[in-house]
Design a protein around this motif. Sequence first.
Motif, PDB file in Angstrom:
ATOM      1  N   ASP B  74       0.885  -1.138  -0.016  1.00 34.33           N
ATOM      2  CA  ASP B  74       0.056  -0.045  -0.158  1.00 34.33           C
ATOM      3  C   ASP B  74       0.660   1.206   0.024  1.00 34.33           C
ATOM      4  O   ASP B  74       1.583   1.521   0.929  1.00 34.33           O
ATOM      5  N   PRO B  75       0.931   1.919  -1.203  1.00 30.68           N
ATOM      6  CA  PRO B  75       1.691   3.041  -1.246  1.00 30.68           C
ATOM      7  C   PRO B  75       1.403   4.031  -0.292  1.00 30.68           C
ATOM      8  O   PRO B  75       2.012   4.974   0.372  1.00 30.68           O
ATOM      9  N   GLN B  76       0.219   4.412   0.265  1.00 27.34           N
ATOM     10  CA  GLN B  76      -0.270   5.145   1.565  1.00 27.34           C
ATOM     11  C   GLN B  76       0.636   5.036   2.796  1.00 27.34           C
ATOM     12  O   GLN B  76       1.241   5.706   3.390  1.00 27.34           O
ATOM     13  N   ALA B  77       0.294   3.632   3.153  1.00 27.94           N
ATOM     14  CA  ALA B  77       1.187   3.199   4.263  1.00 27.94           C
ATOM     15  C   ALA B  77       2.489   3.273   4.325  1.00 27.94           C
ATOM     16  O   ALA B  77       3.473   3.656   5.239  1.00 27.94           O
ATOM     17  N   GLY B  79       4.011   5.126   2.434  1.00 34.44           N
ATOM     18  CA  GLY B  79       4.699   6.767   2.246  1.00 34.44           C
ATOM     19  C   GLY B  79       4.484   7.286   3.639  1.00 34.44           C
ATOM     20  O   GLY B  79       5.253   7.815   4.024  1.00 34.44           O
ATOM     21  N   LEU B  80       3.379   6.895   4.638  1.00 33.71           N
ATOM     22  CA  LEU B  80       3.319   7.419   5.808  1.00 33.71           C
ATOM     23  C   LEU B  80       4.688   7.036   6.591  1.00 33.71           C
ATOM     24  O   LEU B  80       5.203   7.885   7.412  1.00 33.71           O
ATOM     25  N   SER B  85       5.438  10.390  -0.107  1.00 33.14           N
ATOM     26  CA  SER B  85       4.652   9.663  -0.881  1.00 33.14           C
ATOM     27  C   SER B  85       5.456   9.243  -2.180  1.00 33.14           C
ATOM     28  O   SER B  85       6.244   9.584  -2.552  1.00 33.14           O
TER      29      SER B  85
END
Lengths: 373, 373
Positions: B74-77, B79-80, B85
Amino acid sequence: MPARKTKRSERPETGDEAAGRIEPGRRPTINDIARLANVSKKTVSRVINESPFVQEETRKRIAELMKTHGYEPDPQARGLAFRRSFLIGMIYDNPNAQMVVKLQEGVLEGVRGSGFELVVHPCDRSARNFLSDVRGFVQRQKLFGVVLLPPVSENDTLTAMLTELGCHYVRVASAVIDDSAHLVSANDRLGTAEAANHLMDLGHTRIGFIEGPPGFRSRKERRLGFEEALSRRGQKLPESLVTDGAYTYESGVAAAETLLSRTPRPTAIFAANDEMAAGVYAVARQKGLTIPRDLSIVGFDDTPVSARLFPALTTVRWPIPEMGRSAARKLLDMRPGERVSAPDEVLTPYLVVRDSTAPPKARSSCVRRPAGA
Amino acid sequence: MPARKTKRSERPETGDEAAGRIEPGRRPTINDIARLANVSKKTVSRVINESPFVQEETRKRIAELMKTHGYEPDPQARGLAFRRSFLIGMIYDNPNAQMVVKLQEGVLEGVRGSGFELVVHPCDRSARNFLSDVRGFVQRQKLFGVVLLPPVSENDTLTAMLTELGCHYVRVASAVIDDSAHLVSANDRLGTAEAANHLMDLGHTRIGFIEGPPGFRSRKERRLGFEEALSRRGQKLPESLVTDGAYTYESGVAAAETLLSRTPRPTAIFAANDEMAAGVYAVARQKGLTIPRDLSIVGFDDTPVSARLFPALTTVRWPIPEMGRSAARKLLDMRPGERVSAPDEVLTPYLVVRDSTAPPKARSSCVRRPAGA
DNA sequence: CTGAAAGCGCTTACAG
DNA sequence: CTGAAAGCGCTTACAG
């Protein structure tokens, strides 16, 4: 670095006083705001999400703190918790650069200030992996929603998949092909009818028609609108004066060559978009025909090319920026808790009369203009 | 829902056997893969990030599991956790839709398969809040990097800010205005020189020049390239034959009206982009001048408009898609641990000779063509 | 070479 | 109306 549990007893009265507690250069987080406001981060979260369950006094204090420190919630973190991003995708396989760019701008205008951003996704609708490609894009980014441009917007398998994925969508289209919440549409049929009426008003009876490409709903709509308008006045479109087109300049050239070799020659040509109309100009010039004296031409879209053709092209204006803005707003209306704003009407394209249309030369003296049309 | 701590003793031998353990409809996470592979999620993380500290056998087993279950991190996770990002921004204030769209496509092609996506950000470079707007965009989205289009790409204050924010950037430009890692550039000067040589080869000595708008580096480069080429053959560009332009059709019209009212009239006009060249066509036609017999015209860009003018425009081709792809690759090269691929050379635009150029009418018989140019 | 703990910056149940 | 705990799906130190 663990959040320093600092003097919770001190209650900051002003933003200035509190400012010193956030290390410079670091963007404030929800924890900073919570600490400074002497509340839990959940309460700050409630303010961010506009929950009604916050005391007005508290809400105000927190809001001020956020402003003072330039706090903006991290969309990535919010997205992770929400299981959804704050990104909107734009999916298209459309040959018209002007249309694509203007639509992007329109959407961006519509989401301005909302914290949403636009991720573009040009694609090949006829590729074998088209659907799985889009699926991957949507799932990977957990898109909040997508704007679909024609002709991709007309693909019901695609929208079914989006629904299954829980991804909101709005279609930009040429006819009513979905319910109001999922659709931003122009009534192409009406627009084309106006074009037909204009040509008939001028006295044209032999009109050539260059169609859009198969697979575009607008192809059907524009032809239908044109034929209906003709038949309402007892005219009709002979098959010999209808040609295929592909919404490209080159296809306009090819179509014009076919149409202008018919005898008797049509006195006017309607091209289903401006690009193809530009192709008609080229062929007309090559054949020594003067526009509009020997041949009237009407296009569709009102893209910049129409104004720079000579003589300037009479065309039907498609309200592109408005469609983009409206699509964005519809998407934002789908946010939970959002009260749906009044659904836009289906927009009506209208004729922009310029210099490429005139009464037919040979007959202008003997044909009676229909009265009061 | 807490992850079920299931029978860690069972060691799945095949993906099929293991598949049953992930609830259908749910996308697998790093925890699923770890559980199925009987390793910690940290090890899976190592495989994702291509760490060398994983036993080959383990790596292979995990990789297979990921493939079988269609696992994508998951790029969001990610990234976080990375504080960054997987998004690339494209920032521009450019009037040329064709250029914008093609550059977008090029960048997207360049990042294909990398998991990066493109977020577009048209802007108003002369707005008072221009910098803070971009800053907000970059910070909020924690952009990995941005592609800057001209003339925004020429703003050093902007790039300094980006560096300060830790945001990678690549400039698309018309000259060498940064080091190779941050630049994708065409050598406009060379391209324009070719255009000048072409016109001189044909025997033109009175050549009009329509400049780009102030604030564009390309304006300077194109003029310089042209003048240098002239002076190399002992010719020069008189001030009276140089006019301002704005890279728009309308500005081309205005400029052509000025230039074509000079006496003696220039026998050729170079316009610093195709749009303006289209404007020159309109004025020439209006004045009854035949192209190229009475007036030769050369443009710059080789956008689609050049092929659909009549007669087809001789122009300098700017390698737009290549620039986009290259910009994307340079950005990806900035990923930690990435070995930098060979830096691209500065690309050279080249002349595309079509039908808008010919020897000057009045003098074609009495002027000697320079030998072997 | 591998893992348990803590953390990225938010939100969702669940209490009170 | 407000908060402590656990979780979203990943990674970074830090151990071993």
